[in-house]
Design a protein around this motif. Structure first.
Motif, PDB file in Angstrom:
ATOM      1  N   CYS A 122       0.185   3.452 -11.343  1.00 34.87           N
ATOM      2  CA  CYS A 122      -0.219   4.121 -10.099  1.00 34.87           C
ATOM      3  C   CYS A 122      -0.510   5.594 -10.336  1.00 34.87           C
ATOM      4  O   CYS A 122      -1.300   6.199  -9.623  1.00 34.87           O
ATOM      5  CB  CYS A 122       0.884   3.968  -9.053  1.00 34.87           C
ATOM      6  SG  CYS A 122       1.012   2.282  -8.433  1.00 34.87           S
ATOM      7  N   ARG A 155      -9.810   4.541  -5.745  1.00 32.48           N
ATOM      8  CA  ARG A 155      -8.851   4.697  -6.848  1.00 32.48           C
ATOM      9  C   ARG A 155      -9.225   3.660  -7.905  1.00 32.48           C
ATOM     10  O   ARG A 155      -9.244   2.464  -7.633  1.00 32.48           O
ATOM     11  CB  ARG A 155      -7.422   4.483  -6.366  1.00 32.48           C
ATOM     12  CG  ARG A 155      -7.047   5.384  -5.193  1.00 32.48           C
ATOM     13  CD  ARG A 155      -5.704   4.998  -4.602  1.00 32.48           C
ATOM     14  NE  ARG A 155      -4.632   5.246  -5.545  1.00 32.48           N
ATOM     15  CZ  ARG A 155      -4.037   6.427  -5.710  1.00 32.48           C
ATOM     16  NH1 ARG A 155      -4.419   7.462  -4.985  1.00 32.48           N
ATOM     17  NH2 ARG A 155      -3.066   6.588  -6.582  1.00 32.48           N
ATOM     18  N   ILE A 169      -6.002  -3.967  -4.076  1.00 34.11           N
ATOM     19  CA  ILE A 169      -5.096  -3.220  -4.953  1.00 34.11           C
ATOM     20  C   ILE A 169      -3.877  -2.745  -4.174  1.00 34.11           C
ATOM     21  O   ILE A 169      -3.983  -2.255  -3.052  1.00 34.11           O
ATOM     22  CB  ILE A 169      -5.805  -2.001  -5.562  1.00 34.11           C
ATOM     23  CG1 ILE A 169      -6.989  -2.432  -6.421  1.00 34.11           C
ATOM     24  CG2 ILE A 169      -4.843  -1.167  -6.401  1.00 34.11           C
ATOM     25  CD1 ILE A 169      -7.811  -1.268  -6.935  1.00 34.11           C
ATOM     26  N   GLY A 170      -2.720  -2.874  -4.780  1.00 35.88           N
ATOM     27  CA  GLY A 170      -1.481  -2.347  -4.214  1.00 35.88           C
ATOM     28  C   GLY A 170      -0.451  -2.175  -5.305  1.00 35.88           C
ATOM     29  O   GLY A 170      -0.649  -2.618  -6.447  1.00 35.88           O
ATOM     30  N   GLU A 171       0.652  -1.540  -4.976  1.00 38.78           N
ATOM     31  CA  GLU A 171       1.717  -1.344  -5.954  1.00 38.78           C
ATOM     32  C   GLU A 171       2.622  -2.566  -5.992  1.00 38.78           C
ATOM     33  O   GLU A 171       3.020  -3.113  -4.960  1.00 38.78           O
ATOM     34  CB  GLU A 171       2.546  -0.110  -5.636  1.00 38.78           C
ATOM     35  CG  GLU A 171       3.648   0.125  -6.672  1.00 38.78           C
ATOM     36  CD  GLU A 171       4.359   1.461  -6.527  1.00 38.78           C
ATOM     37  OE1 GLU A 171       5.225   1.752  -7.370  1.00 38.78           O
ATOM     38  OE2 GLU A 171       4.050   2.206  -5.574  1.00 38.78           O
ATOM     39  N   LEU A 183       1.150   8.082  -3.202  1.00 38.53           N
ATOM     40  CA  LEU A 183       1.943   6.870  -3.338  1.00 38.53           C
ATOM     41  C   LEU A 183       3.381   7.071  -2.901  1.00 38.53           C
ATOM     42  O   LEU A 183       4.207   6.195  -3.038  1.00 38.53           O
ATOM     43  CB  LEU A 183       1.897   6.388  -4.791  1.00 38.53           C
ATOM     44  CG  LEU A 183       0.559   5.799  -5.183  1.00 38.53           C
ATOM     45  CD1 LEU A 183       0.468   5.646  -6.690  1.00 38.53           C
ATOM     46  CD2 LEU A 183       0.336   4.470  -4.510  1.00 38.53           C
ATOM     47  N   SER A 200      -0.166  -0.738 -10.435  1.00 38.03           N
ATOM     48  CA  SER A 200      -1.152  -1.057  -9.406  1.00 38.03           C
ATOM     49  C   SER A 200      -1.859  -2.347  -9.797  1.00 38.03           C
ATOM     50  O   SER A 200      -2.446  -2.430 -10.883  1.00 38.03           O
ATOM     51  CB  SER A 200      -2.153   0.095  -9.285  1.00 38.03           C
ATOM     52  OG  SER A 200      -3.090  -0.149  -8.274  1.00 38.03           O
ATOM     53  N   ASP A 213       0.837  -1.194   0.000  1.00 35.49           N
ATOM     54  CA  ASP A 213       0.000   0.000   0.000  1.00 35.49           C
ATOM     55  C   ASP A 213       0.878   1.251   0.000  1.00 35.49           C
ATOM     56  O   ASP A 213       2.098   1.167  -0.136  1.00 35.49           O
ATOM     57  CB  ASP A 213      -0.968  -0.014   1.191  1.00 35.49           C
ATOM     58  CG  ASP A 213      -0.256   0.020   2.548  1.00 35.49           C
ATOM     59  OD1 ASP A 213       0.932   0.398   2.601  1.00 35.49           O
ATOM     60  OD2 ASP A 213      -0.900  -0.334   3.566  1.00 35.49           O
TER      61      ASP A 213
END
Length: 491
Positions: A383, A394, A336-338, A482, A359, A325
């Motif tokens: 992202c 998002r 969702i995350g990077e 981010l 993402s 995150d």
């Protein structure tokens, strides 16, 4: 890295514009000769390579491994990579000197995520030479470039080992499963400027005999020129096509409109952009073939390939990955995350806990195909290209907005403010005034009651690398949200 080696790296970079200038000025026939000569050199480097030849069977074998085997393999690769990085790579050695970490603290993947900070792309972009194994001469390394979403070039250095392994993974996971190989005749719809942008008549391609490749410009794929592309593809008797999803879709759409139904590939391979269901369906029907999606990056920190169920699997033998995150904490499975990766392919320029800027959603449940590889449920977008809604959501993948029956060739969503959007539309001939209302309504169904302006255009500009961006957000909060405290403190 010493100033002398930095100067060498900068000098190498500086020769590129000169080479491109010479290529752009020569006659078309000479362009083909130059492309083929360069292709033969690439073929030798990629495939007449001991690392490539040794890796193919092993890569295929690892597809049958269970989670325990894959975990042991990752820990072994990580140990080897860190040994190189801490001893021979200036950036990581300086982390040790600064007292940030000690190599004895990292015994496996879990230790890595606790001890070592994440790495932002900006550090690699600003000083790529600081990430090169100092035992290597930059002039003898292969240099590949990516501009990403910022347009600022990022230089990646690869040695013989990295090139061999990278193309072994291509072969084993992106070609051999579909009955094609490195020696097949193929077309590439890519973002290299092989023909001047001002050129207004064919050919918009070059034949690279060294790679059996018809390289076709994605910049000239306008309605008035599409038929010439299709005729050249038929003339060359190609086995498969590889390219941006948007370019493949445009080609397929006009093949249908022109009544050209005698092109049959073994497979169409999409890369570098999201592949939407309506695009997959159209490409498949127009070219009488299976369509597969792929996922990868120039840095070779990760790779994704499709299984028989059309699900993308991340390759754990290419790198160790995390999904984090905004505070660099792991997200729950399916959220969702990077994507943050540690690559096992390129020891010449190691990238450890590298923030990819993508993402994603990832599932660790075993796929119906039987593979133990994690499933990449979706790539939500870059992202910095997720729209931010008033309630904090998002959102990146908005392809359901454009329902299949809508007479649209392509469209782009632009967010100018929290509740202010523009949708650029390249309409089909069947477009009518009430379609604008239907599109606006469809968009609001997904994002809520916002201000939406529909802008009908003849074409939508591509990025400098020829990619199509489906979503663009000018919300300043994207990068800020981010940003990583840990990254800023540790790297």
């Amino acid at each position: 890295m010493g100033e002398g080696r930095k100067k060498i790296a900068r000098t190498v970079w500086g020769t590129l514009p000169v080479i491109n200038k010479i290529y752009n000025r020569v006659p078309y026939s000479i362009k083909n000769i130059l492309a083929s000569t360069y292709g033969r050199r690439l073929y030798r480097r990629r495939y007449a390579n001991k690392y490539y030849l040794d890796a193919i069977d092993k890569i295929i074998e690892r597809e049958t491994w269970d989670l325990e085997q894959l975990s042991k393999y990752q820990d072994a690769c990580l140990s080897s990579l860190l040994s190189v990085a801490f001893r021979h790579v200036p950036f990581y050695r300086n982390l040790l000197k600064g007292g940030k970490i000690g190599p004895e603290e990292i015994k496996g993947r879990k230790d890595l995520t606790v001890v070592l900070p994440v790495l932002d792309k900006s550090f690699v972009r600003q000083a790529p030479e600081d990430f090169i194994d100092e035992r290597l001469d930059p002039r003898k390394l292969n240099r590949v470039y990516t501009s990403g979403t910022t347009g600022t070039p990022l230089c990646i250095y690869r040695d013989e080992r990295a090139d061999g392994l990278a193309y072994a993974f291509y072969e084993a996971r992106w070609r051999l499963p579909y009955g094609i190989s490195k020696d097949s005749r193929w077309a590439m719809l890519g973002g290299k400027l092989i023909i001047p942008q001002t050129q207004r008549k064919p050919p918009f391609w070059v034949w690279n005999a060294g790679l059996n490749q018809l390289y076709m410009s994605s910049y000239h794929l306008a309605p008035e020129f599409v038929e010439s592309y299709l005729e050249e593809i038929k003339r060359r008797r190609l086995e498969y096509i590889h390219g941006y999803a948007s370019s493949l879709y445009t080609l397929a759409l006009f093949a249908e409109k022109l009544g050209i139904d005698d092109i049959k590939f073994k497979v169409a391979i999409s890369n570098a952009e999201p592949l939407y269901p309506y695009q997959r369906k159209k490409i498949s029907s127009s070219f009488n073939c299976r369509v597969v999606d792929t996922y990868g990056c120039t840095e070779w920190c990760f790779q994704g390939s499709e299984c028989s169920g059309n699900r993308l699997h991340l390759s754990p033998d290419v790198g160790f990955f995390e999904v984090l995150d905004a505070s660099n904490n792991p997200v729950p499975e399916g959220e969702i995350g990077e994507l943050v990766c540690t690559g096992f392919v390129n020891y010449a320029q190691p990238l450890i806990r590298y923030k990819t800027g993508d993402s994603v959603r990832v599932s660790y449940k075993k796929c119906g195909c039987g593979s133990s590889f994690p499933v990449l449920e979706s790539v939500e977008g870059r992202c910095d290209d997720l729209i931010i809604l008033e309630d904090g959501r998002r959102v990146g993948r908005l392809d359901p907005v454009f329902k299949q029956e809508m007479p649209i060739i392509e469209a782009q969503i632009i967010q100018n403010d929290i509740n202010v959007f523009v949708i650029k539309v390249v309409p089909d001939n069947a477009w009518k005034s009430n379609d604008e209302k239907a599109l606006r309504q469809s968009f609001c169904e997904f994002v809520g009651n916002v201000n939406v302006q529909i802008e009908v255009v003849k074409s939508i500009p591509r990025t400098k690398s020829g990619k199509f961006k489906a979503v663009i957000s000018f919300m300043g909060g994207n990068d800020k949200n981010l940003s990583s405290e840990k990254a800023n403190e540790g790297v």
